[in-house]
Scaffold this motif. Sequence first.
Motif, PDB file in Angstrom:
ATOM      1  N   GLY A 132      29.373   9.962  -5.364  1.00  0.00           N
ATOM      2  CA  GLY A 132      28.499  10.118  -6.523  1.00  0.00           C
ATOM      3  C   GLY A 132      28.994  11.127  -7.535  1.00  0.00           C
ATOM      4  N   GLY A 133      28.153  12.123  -7.817  1.00  0.00           N
ATOM      5  CA  GLY A 133      28.527  13.139  -8.785  1.00  0.00           C
ATOM      6  C   GLY A 133      27.691  14.407  -8.689  1.00  0.00           C
ATOM      7  N   VAL A 134      26.510  14.320  -8.070  1.00  0.00           N
ATOM      8  CA  VAL A 134      25.663  15.500  -7.949  1.00  0.00           C
ATOM      9  C   VAL A 134      26.385  16.606  -7.186  1.00  0.00           C
ATOM     10  N   GLY A 135      27.095  16.243  -6.109  1.00  0.00           N
ATOM     11  CA  GLY A 135      27.769  17.247  -5.283  1.00  0.00           C
ATOM     12  C   GLY A 135      28.849  17.997  -6.027  1.00  0.00           C
ATOM     13  N   TRP A 136      29.836  17.254  -6.561  1.00  0.00           N
ATOM     14  CA  TRP A 136      30.925  17.967  -7.238  1.00  0.00           C
ATOM     15  C   TRP A 136      30.449  18.631  -8.522  1.00  0.00           C
ATOM     16  N   GLY A 137      29.454  18.033  -9.199  1.00  0.00           N
ATOM     17  CA  GLY A 137      28.921  18.656 -10.403  1.00  0.00           C
ATOM     18  C   GLY A 137      28.257  19.986 -10.108  1.00  0.00           C
ATOM     19  N   THR A 138      27.526  20.053  -9.001  1.00  0.00           N
ATOM     20  CA  THR A 138      26.884  21.297  -8.601  1.00  0.00           C
ATOM     21  C   THR A 138      27.920  22.360  -8.274  1.00  0.00           C
ATOM     22  N   VAL A 139      28.952  21.975  -7.537  1.00  0.00           N
ATOM     23  CA  VAL A 139      30.007  22.922  -7.178  1.00  0.00           C
ATOM     24  C   VAL A 139      30.732  23.415  -8.432  1.00  0.00           C
ATOM     25  N   ALA A 140      30.969  22.532  -9.379  1.00  0.00           N
ATOM     26  CA  ALA A 140      31.635  22.919 -10.619  1.00  0.00           C
ATOM     27  C   ALA A 140      30.841  23.995 -11.355  1.00  0.00           C
ATOM     28  N   LEU A 141      29.547  23.755 -11.529  1.00  0.00           N
ATOM     29  CA  LEU A 141      28.706  24.736 -12.216  1.00  0.00           C
ATOM     30  C   LEU A 141      28.619  26.046 -11.433  1.00  0.00           C
ATOM     31  N   ALA A 142      28.476  25.940 -10.120  1.00  0.00           N
ATOM     32  CA  ALA A 142      28.364  27.141  -9.293  1.00  0.00           C
ATOM     33  C   ALA A 142      29.634  27.979  -9.373  1.00  0.00           C
ATOM     34  N   MET A 143      30.787  27.344  -9.266  1.00  0.00           N
ATOM     35  CA  MET A 143      32.034  28.093  -9.298  1.00  0.00           C
ATOM     36  C   MET A 143      32.286  28.717 -10.660  1.00  0.00           C
ATOM     37  N   GLU A 144      32.114  27.925 -11.719  1.00  0.00           N
ATOM     38  CA  GLU A 144      32.496  28.403 -13.047  1.00  0.00           C
ATOM     39  C   GLU A 144      31.463  29.328 -13.675  1.00  0.00           C
ATOM     40  N   LEU A 145      30.176  28.993 -13.576  1.00  0.00           N
ATOM     41  CA  LEU A 145      29.145  29.782 -14.247  1.00  0.00           C
ATOM     42  C   LEU A 145      28.470  30.792 -13.320  1.00  0.00           C
ATOM     43  N   SER A 146      27.992  30.319 -12.166  1.00  0.00           N
ATOM     44  CA  SER A 146      27.219  31.200 -11.291  1.00  0.00           C
ATOM     45  C   SER A 146      28.092  32.277 -10.650  1.00  0.00           C
ATOM     46  N   LEU A 147      29.200  31.869 -10.069  1.00  0.00           N
ATOM     47  CA  LEU A 147      30.045  32.789  -9.308  1.00  0.00           C
ATOM     48  C   LEU A 147      31.239  33.294 -10.100  1.00  0.00           C
ATOM     49  N   GLN A 148      31.516  32.653 -11.229  1.00  0.00           N
ATOM     50  CA  GLN A 148      32.610  33.050 -12.126  1.00  0.00           C
ATOM     51  C   GLN A 148      33.951  33.158 -11.390  1.00  0.00           C
ATOM     52  N   LEU A 149      34.224  32.126 -10.604  1.00  0.00           N
ATOM     53  CA  LEU A 149      35.505  32.024  -9.903  1.00  0.00           C
ATOM     54  C   LEU A 149      36.515  31.331 -10.809  1.00  0.00           C
ATOM     55  N   GLN A 150      37.709  31.864 -10.883  1.00  0.00           N
ATOM     56  CA  GLN A 150      38.716  31.360 -11.811  1.00  0.00           C
ATOM     57  C   GLN A 150      39.625  30.285 -11.214  1.00  0.00           C
ATOM     58  N   GLY A 151      39.748  30.226  -9.895  1.00  0.00           N
ATOM     59  CA  GLY A 151      40.632  29.253  -9.264  1.00  0.00           C
ATOM     60  C   GLY A 151      40.118  27.837  -9.416  1.00  0.00           C
TER      61      GLY A 151
END
Length: 367
Positions: A132-151
């Motif tokens: 689907g897309g909910v899973g990877w979309g959530t991880v994308a937002l969490a990594m980039e915005l919530s956790l501010q991970l650069q990798g």
Amino acid sequence: MSPFLQETMDCLVQSASGQPQTEVRVKPGLKAPHDVVVHVSAVALNPTDFKSPASNPTPGAIMGCDFMGTVISAGTAADKDFPPATRVCGFVHGSNPGNPETGSFAEYLVTDSRLLIRVPDSWTDLEGAAFGGVGWGTVALAMELSLQLQGRPSKPAPPRDDGSRIPVLVYGGATATGTMACQILSMSGYQPIATASSSSSTLVLDYGAAAVVPYASPTCGETLRDKHTGGNLRHALDCISSPESVKCCFTALGRIGARYAGLDYVPDDWRTRKAIKVHMPLTYALHGHEIKFKGPYHRDADPSMLELGSRWRDEMQGLVDAGRLRPHPAREVRGKWKGIVDGLEMMKAGEVRGQKLVVALDGKDSV
């Protein structure tokens, strides 16, 4: 007459009482250059599919988010990459107060191609729906915005000076978002440390976790902090967002610069440490439209979110094409519309562990 030529479709919508019911609607058409019309062959179920109608009821809104299907028509900006007959999976904002026609629990849907994944021939339709897309979309937002991970998978984070990788806690590692997070974090140069039940630890390790701690342990947070991260944990993704999960994450996180991403709203009285930066990634925002939910779930329209989602879609497409990323284990629920209703009841009752419920809409597929 070919089903693709029909002007109406069956779908599952919210009734006035909030319960799912089938209805006949006009088949959607192209509205923008990046749009595609998809004939839906299978769908996957998410907790939001029953939580959203309960918290933000919208009678008549088509339900459902994750889908798998085949493109039957494409806009001028989409037809090169997504010509008719392309197999695709993705997500839409189902049960949407701002656009009640966008749900995936329908025979057809229209969506922005910039968030679509082309599905490999080796995957069944049910596996595509599980991705689907909910899973990877959530991880994308969490990594980039919530956790501010650069990798990123395409440019992993470098190791620390001692050669170790930055740890990231994934609470609820056996959920569909949890296994997606473990895979993506590991490929992005991080060390995912997960929580799960003892019976699910093998599954979570198989999906990329470096270690698994039983969430039921009364010292779960202390074990994560002292044994696995040495008091230096700075990032936690909570796929459960309960009082117990928040307590564990807050206990495990270090004292300086800690960030927490929760997939549901965390009330102030659960936040025992005010220094921890708390953020709730809301996957629907990746479409760039206003999220007309109440209170903390509301989001203003933000076109930059679609740009973020499109970048991450490219990352995911590369991993899928290379055979490096896989969906959560799929469990079929038969019965088409009744199967969806039955599956949602199973999820409400807590009967689903380590599997993604999927339902075929065309009656042709199984796993």
